[in-house]
Write a protein that holds these residues in place. Structure first.
Motif, mmCIF file in Angstrom:
data_model
loop_
_atom_site.group_PDB
_atom_site.id
_atom_site.type_symbol
_atom_site.label_atom_id
_atom_site.label_comp_id
_atom_site.label_asym_id
_atom_site.label_seq_id
_atom_site.Cartn_x
_atom_site.Cartn_y
_atom_site.Cartn_z
ATOM 1 N N CYS A 168 127.969 153.541 0.723
ATOM 2 C CA CYS A 168 129.105 152.631 0.895
ATOM 3 C C CYS A 168 128.915 151.710 2.087
ATOM 4 O O CYS A 168 129.627 150.728 2.238
ATOM 5 C CB CYS A 168 130.415 153.408 1.034
ATOM 6 S SG CYS A 168 130.657 154.164 2.655
ATOM 7 N N SER A 223 129.010 152.672 5.398
ATOM 8 C CA SER A 223 129.795 153.050 6.570
ATOM 9 C C SER A 223 128.929 153.440 7.760
ATOM 10 O O SER A 223 129.392 153.436 8.886
ATOM 11 C CB SER A 223 130.719 154.223 6.229
ATOM 12 O OG SER A 223 129.957 155.389 5.974
ATOM 13 N N CYS A 283 131.145 161.308 4.390
ATOM 14 C CA CYS A 283 131.833 160.072 3.999
ATOM 15 C C CYS A 283 132.345 160.144 2.554
ATOM 16 O O CYS A 283 133.507 160.423 2.334
ATOM 17 C CB CYS A 283 130.882 158.887 4.192
ATOM 18 S SG CYS A 283 131.675 157.288 4.025
ATOM 19 N N CYS A 284 131.480 159.904 1.600
ATOM 20 C CA CYS A 284 131.921 159.737 0.214
ATOM 21 C C CYS A 284 131.562 160.888 -0.713
ATOM 22 O O CYS A 284 131.772 160.785 -1.918
ATOM 23 C CB CYS A 284 131.346 158.438 -0.352
ATOM 24 S SG CYS A 284 132.045 156.960 0.402
ATOM 25 N N ALA A 286 133.929 156.611 -4.398
ATOM 26 C CA ALA A 286 133.849 155.353 -3.652
ATOM 27 C C ALA A 286 132.405 154.942 -3.475
ATOM 28 O O ALA A 286 131.606 155.679 -2.938
ATOM 29 C CB ALA A 286 134.504 155.516 -2.289
ATOM 30 N N ARG A 346 134.398 149.930 -2.276
ATOM 31 C CA ARG A 346 134.896 149.755 -0.911
ATOM 32 C C ARG A 346 135.128 148.275 -0.624
ATOM 33 O O ARG A 346 136.147 147.889 -0.063
ATOM 34 C CB ARG A 346 133.888 150.348 0.072
ATOM 35 C CG ARG A 346 134.340 150.301 1.498
ATOM 36 C CD ARG A 346 133.355 151.082 2.368
ATOM 37 N NE ARG A 346 133.846 151.179 3.708
ATOM 38 C CZ ARG A 346 133.379 150.464 4.727
ATOM 39 N NH1 ARG A 346 132.390 149.626 4.530
ATOM 40 N NH2 ARG A 346 133.884 150.596 5.913
ATOM 41 N N LYS A 347 134.183 147.429 -1.016
ATOM 42 C CA LYS A 347 134.345 145.990 -0.825
ATOM 43 C C LYS A 347 135.541 145.480 -1.606
ATOM 44 O O LYS A 347 136.298 144.649 -1.116
ATOM 45 C CB LYS A 347 133.088 145.242 -1.267
ATOM 46 C CG LYS A 347 131.984 145.244 -0.255
ATOM 47 C CD LYS A 347 130.794 144.466 -0.734
ATOM 48 C CE LYS A 347 131.091 142.990 -0.748
ATOM 49 N NZ LYS A 347 129.907 142.164 -0.975
ATOM 50 N N ARG A 402 138.248 147.140 -2.485
ATOM 51 C CA ARG A 402 139.500 147.579 -1.852
ATOM 52 C C ARG A 402 139.822 146.737 -0.622
ATOM 53 O O ARG A 402 140.977 146.367 -0.401
ATOM 54 C CB ARG A 402 139.411 149.054 -1.475
ATOM 55 C CG ARG A 402 139.510 149.992 -2.651
ATOM 56 C CD ARG A 402 139.716 151.436 -2.193
ATOM 57 N NE ARG A 402 138.818 151.845 -1.136
ATOM 58 C CZ ARG A 402 137.701 152.526 -1.295
ATOM 59 N NH1 ARG A 402 137.323 152.873 -2.500
ATOM 60 N NH2 ARG A 402 136.961 152.869 -0.273
#
Length: 98
Positions: free
Chosen positions: A14, A16, A23-24, A29, A34-35, A37
């Motif tokens: 993602c 991060s 994280c995911c 996700a 993510r982009k 959202r």
């Protein structure tokens, strides 16, 4: 990199910068989701502000804020890229071919 070929200790796809397991892991996700959202959040926030301005100031200010917000969300979507997930991110782990 898809979730099916990411191990627990690899960088999260993602973008991060965290390990996948922190994280995911266990979510659906991905970097694309993510982009999406974040871009939808930017556009939605601008529309909420535009609605408030429409009720208090008038139509012209509301249209201006809504347009700027939607264009800003689109620009962010197109111009942002997640950081590269190649390597561990540890400068001490750089291999100079030795």
């Amino acid at each position: 990199m898809t979730h099916s070929n990411v191990s627990r200790n690899d960088p999260c796809p993602c973008g991060s910068g965290k390990k996948y397991k922190h994280c995911c892991l266990g979510t659906h996700a991905t970097g694309f989701n993510r982009k999406a959202r974040i871009a939808l959040g930017i556009a939605g926030a601008s529309l909420v502000i535009a609605a408030i301005l429409y009720a208090t100031v008038g139509k012209d200010a509301a249209l201006l804020v809504a347009g700027i917000g939607i264009l800003g969300a689109g620009a962010w979507w197109l111009l942002s890229e997640p950081p590269s997930s190649k390597g561990s991110g540890d400068p001490g782990a750089i291999s100079f071919g030795s």
